[in-house]
Scaffold this motif. Structure first.
Motif: not given
Length: 95
Positions: A9-30
């Protein structure tokens, strides 16, 4: 390479957003997509290097996502350093 991970579970909507931004910012994640209660993360191995893998490990570790799905990479000579038990993620990788 496709990783199936269980999300906590994420602690907030912002926390969830930061997780998915982290995935999206990683060049190895397509890409990624939800399947039932899991997340399928697509990895492009030619973009996977020391830095992109360390970032992925740190992101998973920060969000308490087991990194066991990454364990098979340690069999690759290029990523043998993953199996070093001195790293903070070692226990999480083998469980």
């Amino acid at each position: 390479m496709k990783l199936m991970i269980d999300l906590n579970s994420f602690y907030s909507a912002g926390d969830e957003r930061r997780f998915f931004e982290g995935l999206g910012d990683n060049p190895a994640v397509s890409g990624y997509r939800g399947i039932a209660h899991q997340l399928q993360v697509s990895i492009v191995q030619k973009h996977l290097n020391h830095d992109t893998l360390r970032e992925l490990i740190a992101l998973f570790y920060r969000y308490q996502i087991p990194i066991a799905p990454l364990a098979p990479l340690a069999e690759n000579k290029r990523f043998a350093w993953l199996a070093d038990e001195r790293w903070y993620w070692h226990q999480s990788m083998i469980t």
